[in-house]
Scaffold this motif. Structure first.
Motif, PDB file in Angstrom:
ATOM      1  N   GLU A  92     -12.430  18.734  66.435  1.00 33.02           N
ATOM      2  CA  GLU A  92     -13.592  18.134  67.118  1.00 33.02           C
ATOM      3  C   GLU A  92     -14.434  19.347  67.480  1.00 33.02           C
ATOM      4  O   GLU A  92     -14.018  20.462  67.844  1.00 33.02           O
ATOM      5  CB  GLU A  92     -13.287  17.265  68.397  1.00 33.02           C
ATOM      6  N   ASP A  93     -15.749  18.934  67.543  1.00 31.73           N
ATOM      7  CA  ASP A  93     -16.819  20.197  67.894  1.00 31.73           C
ATOM      8  C   ASP A  93     -16.431  20.723  69.325  1.00 31.73           C
ATOM      9  O   ASP A  93     -16.059  19.988  70.173  1.00 31.73           O
ATOM     10  CB  ASP A  93     -18.074  19.587  67.889  1.00 31.73           C
TER      11      ASP A  93
ATOM     12  N   ASP B  97      -6.670  16.226  64.082  1.00 30.27           N
ATOM     13  CA  ASP B  97      -7.751  15.226  64.390  1.00 30.27           C
ATOM     14  C   ASP B  97      -8.575  15.888  65.777  1.00 30.27           C
ATOM     15  O   ASP B  97      -9.932  15.971  65.537  1.00 30.27           O
ATOM     16  CB  ASP B  97      -7.649  13.769  64.794  1.00 30.27           C
ATOM     17  N   ILE B  98      -7.939  16.033  66.685  1.00 32.07           N
ATOM     18  CA  ILE B  98      -8.557  16.427  67.869  1.00 32.07           C
ATOM     19  C   ILE B  98      -8.932  17.938  67.856  1.00 32.07           C
ATOM     20  O   ILE B  98      -9.766  18.275  68.111  1.00 32.07           O
ATOM     21  CB  ILE B  98      -7.311  16.511  69.080  1.00 32.07           C
TER      22      ILE B  98
ATOM     23  N   ARG C 121     -17.388  16.512  77.246  1.00 32.23           N
ATOM     24  CA  ARG C 121     -17.001  16.640  76.017  1.00 32.23           C
ATOM     25  C   ARG C 121     -15.588  15.866  75.847  1.00 32.23           C
ATOM     26  O   ARG C 121     -15.123  15.112  74.852  1.00 32.23           O
ATOM     27  CB  ARG C 121     -16.758  18.042  75.300  1.00 32.23           C
TER      28      ARG C 121
ATOM     29  N   ILE D 128     -14.843  12.564  73.257  1.00 30.67           N
ATOM     30  CA  ILE D 128     -13.706  12.506  72.222  1.00 30.67           C
ATOM     31  C   ILE D 128     -12.806  11.304  72.773  1.00 30.67           C
ATOM     32  O   ILE D 128     -12.176  10.759  71.626  1.00 30.67           O
ATOM     33  CB  ILE D 128     -12.754  14.045  72.346  1.00 30.67           C
TER      34      ILE D 128
ATOM     35  N   LYS E 134     -14.165   8.375  71.227  1.00 25.91           N
ATOM     36  CA  LYS E 134     -13.968   8.541  69.868  1.00 25.91           C
ATOM     37  C   LYS E 134     -12.632   7.775  69.131  1.00 25.91           C
ATOM     38  O   LYS E 134     -12.783   6.966  68.483  1.00 25.91           O
ATOM     39  CB  LYS E 134     -14.431   9.495  69.227  1.00 25.91           C
TER      40      LYS E 134
END
Length: 289
Positions: A67-68, A63-64, A232, A236, A239
């Motif tokens: 991330e963008d 999942d991590i 960033r 994250i 989120k």
């Protein structure tokens, strides 16, 4: 014109000097803490401990990693705390034993060693759950070396909700231990001496086994170069519901952001001086004409 040229040259010299100082500071911090930009403690970390249950859908390393702006990740998989009976003093009471003498017990991929700046004093990284690498200081306390088998009790220390008063008059919560007996063959010794600045393993007693099926408790993240790592990381963290101590920014990252800010300031200054020069030339031309 001469004055503007001197000002530009001085700004360039100052900028280079600041960049050199920041680069030296950044490298020192990365060597001390590891090359990761941010470390996330996942909200469902307790569900990773063997023998416990948690209905919360786990947040995974994938999942991590998806991330963008995330370049790479490395994860530590929590296995609870490890207790070694041979380290227990005869007159030590049960509560002090549980409160102060548990050792870190994790599984991991070998990629963790690079990002955590950990090095082996001897041996190699464990291939599976039957093998373990332990910090050199723990090996010394246990009196073991590569090839020996260590026996431990691993699990989770739980608060019972009851309290007691210790010998110093402090009111403390009564704890109890739920765990299982485990054995691992020692295949590596991790150098955790302070002189070598070994990141998260520095000065810590740790048992690291080969990766198993547990959910990650800690994920170290590197971002794509040029990314505002602090911003960033915060995005994250928000989120996935991570707050406070669940997100740790590598101090070296702040030197990156400060350097970026300084570069922007110097760029604006140079542009400003250039514009002043143009205006000055224009004014002189108008006067002469």
């Amino acid at each position: 014109i001469f004055g503007i040229a001197m000002a530009l040259a001085m700004m360039m010299c100052i900028g280079n000097a600041i960049s050199t100082i920041l680069e030296s500071s950044r490298q020192e911090l990365y060597e001390r803490n590891g090359t990761w930009d941010t470390m996330l403690s996942l909200p469902n970390a307790n569900s990773a401990v063997e023998g416990t249950e948690d209905e919360t859908p786990p947040v995974t390393e994938q999942d991590i990693a998806g991330e963008d702006k995330v370049l790479q990740t490395a994860a530590l998989y929590e296995r609870g705390e490890a207790f070694f009976e041979q380290l227990r003093e005869a007159d030590l009471n049960e509560q002090d034993w549980l409160r102060y003498h548990g050792k870190g017990y994790v599984s991991a991929d070998e990629s963790v060693l690079d990002m955590a700046h950990a090095e082996f004093a001897e041996g190699s990284f464990p291939k599976d759950d039957s093998e373990a690498a332990i910090t050199k200081s723990l090996a010394t306390d246990l009196g073991v070396t590569i090839g020996d088998t260590i026996e431990l009790e691993a699990g989770k220390v739980l608060d019972t909700g009851k309290t007691y008063t210790d010998e110093n008059g402090n009111d403390l919560v009564v704890q109890e231990f739920e765990g299982t007996a485990r054995k691992h063959k020692v295949v590596g010794l991790i150098d955790d001496s302070s002189e070598n600045n070994q990141g998260i393993f520095n000065g810590s007693h740790y048992v690291v086994t080969g990766r198993n099926a547990n959910q990650p408790a800690f994920v170290m993240v590197n971002f794509v170069k040029g990314t505002n790592a602090v911003l960033r990381s915060e995005e994250i963290a928000a989120k996935f519901g991570l707050y406070g101590d669940e997100m740790i920014i590598n101090p070296a990252v702040y030197t990156n952001d400060f350097e970026s800010m300084m570069i922007q300031m110097f760029s604006i200054g140079i542009i400003f001086l250039f514009c002043c020069a143009l205006v000055g030339f224009a004014a002189i031309s108008i006067v002469r004409n």
